[in-house]
Design a protein around this motif. Structure first.
Motif, short mmCIF file in Angstrom:
data_model
loop_
_atom_site.label_atom_id
_atom_site.label_comp_id
_atom_site.label_asym_id
_atom_site.label_seq_id
_atom_site.Cartn_x
_atom_site.Cartn_y
_atom_site.Cartn_z
N TRP A 24 0.86 -1.18 0.00
CA TRP A 24 0.00 0.00 0.00
C TRP A 24 0.90 1.23 0.00
CZ3 TRP A 24 -4.77 0.46 -1.34
CH2 TRP A 24 -5.45 1.65 -1.08
N MET A 123 -5.40 5.88 4.35
CA MET A 123 -5.67 4.50 4.76
C MET A 123 -7.14 4.11 4.64
SD MET A 123 -2.78 3.14 5.64
CE MET A 123 -3.25 1.75 6.64
N LYS A 132 -5.92 -3.02 3.66
CA LYS A 132 -6.04 -4.17 4.57
C LYS A 132 -5.06 -5.28 4.19
CE LYS A 132 -9.69 -7.23 6.33
NZ LYS A 132 -9.26 -7.56 7.57
N ASP A 133 -4.30 -5.74 5.20
CA ASP A 133 -3.34 -6.84 5.07
C ASP A 133 -2.21 -6.55 4.08
OD1 ASP A 133 -4.85 -8.33 6.90
OD2 ASP A 133 -6.14 -9.10 5.30
N GLU A 135 1.52 -4.35 3.25
CA GLU A 135 2.64 -3.61 3.84
C GLU A 135 2.54 -2.16 3.38
OE1 GLU A 135 7.47 -3.98 4.47
OE2 GLU A 135 6.50 -5.18 2.92
N ILE A 136 2.73 -1.24 4.32
CA ILE A 136 2.51 0.18 4.04
C ILE A 136 3.84 0.89 3.77
CG2 ILE A 136 1.64 2.34 5.04
CD1 ILE A 136 -0.16 0.39 6.77
N GLU A 161 3.55 3.59 15.57
CA GLU A 161 2.24 2.93 15.63
C GLU A 161 1.14 3.98 15.71
OE1 GLU A 161 1.88 -0.14 18.53
OE2 GLU A 161 3.83 -1.02 18.03
N ASP A 163 -3.05 4.67 16.14
CA ASP A 163 -4.34 4.16 16.61
C ASP A 163 -5.24 5.38 16.80
OD1 ASP A 163 -6.53 2.98 17.77
OD2 ASP A 163 -5.46 2.12 19.47
N LYS A 177 -5.84 1.81 12.38
CA LYS A 177 -4.78 1.28 13.23
C LYS A 177 -3.75 0.62 12.31
CE LYS A 177 -4.14 -1.13 17.58
NZ LYS A 177 -4.77 -1.80 18.71
N PHE A 178 -2.50 1.09 12.39
CA PHE A 178 -1.45 0.51 11.56
C PHE A 178 -0.09 0.91 12.12
CE2 PHE A 178 -2.20 4.72 9.88
CZ PHE A 178 -0.95 5.18 9.50
N GLU A 179 0.94 0.27 11.60
CA GLU A 179 2.31 0.62 11.96
C GLU A 179 3.04 1.06 10.70
OE1 GLU A 179 6.30 -1.11 14.20
OE2 GLU A 179 4.51 -2.37 14.06
#
Length: 197
Positions: A24, A123, A132-133, A135-136, A161, A163, A177-179
Motif C-alpha cells: 500500500w 488509509m 487491509k493486510d 505492507e505500508i 504505531e 491508533d 490502526k497501523f504501523e
C-alpha cells in the motif's frame, strides 16, 4: 479582496491509481499551505491547519469539509483543515509563527495532527482498493535545501504505531490502526515529486 477564496480547498476524490498488489503506497506532501495525498485508491488535499477541540464541539452539526481526528493513544481531539482555519479570529494569539511556517515544525502537535489526518485519509478503503493486510509505504518530500539535514526528523515524527479515528463531514467515524516503520518512509527532493506526478 477576500483572500479566503485562494486558500487550499478540501477534496477527497476516490479514483483508481497505479499501485502494487500486495503493498500500500501513499504519497504525502505536507506543505505549509496544504496537505496533499496521492494513493492507490484516490487523491486528496486539505489546508495545513489543526485545532485541538472538545467533545462538545464534535457534537455540533458538521460541515461537509470537516475532518475530525480522535487520537486513541493520547485521547486528544482535533479539527483539521478549512473548518479549523475558520475558527481563527483577528485577536487569536494561540498559534506561533514557528508552528505555522517554521522549518522545524515537525515536533509541533499541530504538525502531528494534520500529518496524521493525511495518513488517515490515505488509509481509507473505497471501491478502488483497501490497505487491509498490505505492507505500508510512504513517499514524502522536503525542499532540497533541507532534505539531507531534516529527513531524520521527518521520519522520526511520521514513523510509529497509529491508533486513531477519523471522520469526514457527517460520515461515520473510521477506526484506523497501523504501523509505519521508519524503513518504509522515503523522503525525496520536493521538485522531483512534482516532476514525477
Amino acid at each position: 479582496m477576500n483572500s479566503q477564496q485562494f486558500r487550499t480547498r478540501t477534496n477527497y476524490i476516490p479514483k483508481a491509481n497505479v499501485g502494487v498488489e500486495d503493498k500500500w503506497g501513499m504519497g504525502l506532501d505536507i506543505g505549509y499551505s496544504g496537505v496533499k495525498g496521492y494513493l492507490q485508491n484516490g487523491i486528496f488535499c486539505f489546508p495545513s491547519y489543526a485545532r485541538k477541540i472538545t467533545q462538545k464541539m464534535i457534537d455540533t452539526t458538521p460541515n461537509p469539509n470537516d475532518i475530525w481526528l480522535k487520537d486513541n493513544i493520547t485521547g486528544e481531539l482535533w479539527l483539521v483543515g478549512a473548518s479549523a482555519q475558520n475558527m481563527i479570529s483577528q485577536s487569536d494569539s494561540t498559534d506561533s509563527e514557528e508552528s505555522l511556517y517554521g522549518r522545524n515544525r515537525y515536533y509541533d502537535p499541530m504538525f502531528k495532527a494534520y500529518s496524521t489526518a493525511g495518513l488517515g485519509l490515505s488509509m481509507l478503503t473505497n471501491q478502488h482498493g483497501s490497505p487491509k493486510d498490505k505492507e505500508i509505504f510512504l513517499q514524502t518530500g522536503l525542499p532540497p535545501r533541507y532534505c539531507k539535514e531534516d529527513t531524520e526528523y521527518l521520519k522520526d515524527v511520521l514513523a510509529g504505531e497509529y491508533d486513531f479515528e477519523i471522520r469526514i463531514g457527517n460520515n461515520d467515524w473510521q477506526k484506523i490502526k497501523f504501523e509505519l516503520p521508519e524503513n518504509n518512509i522515503n523522503v525525496m527532493y520536493q521538485p522531483m515529486g512534482t516532476l514525477r506526478s
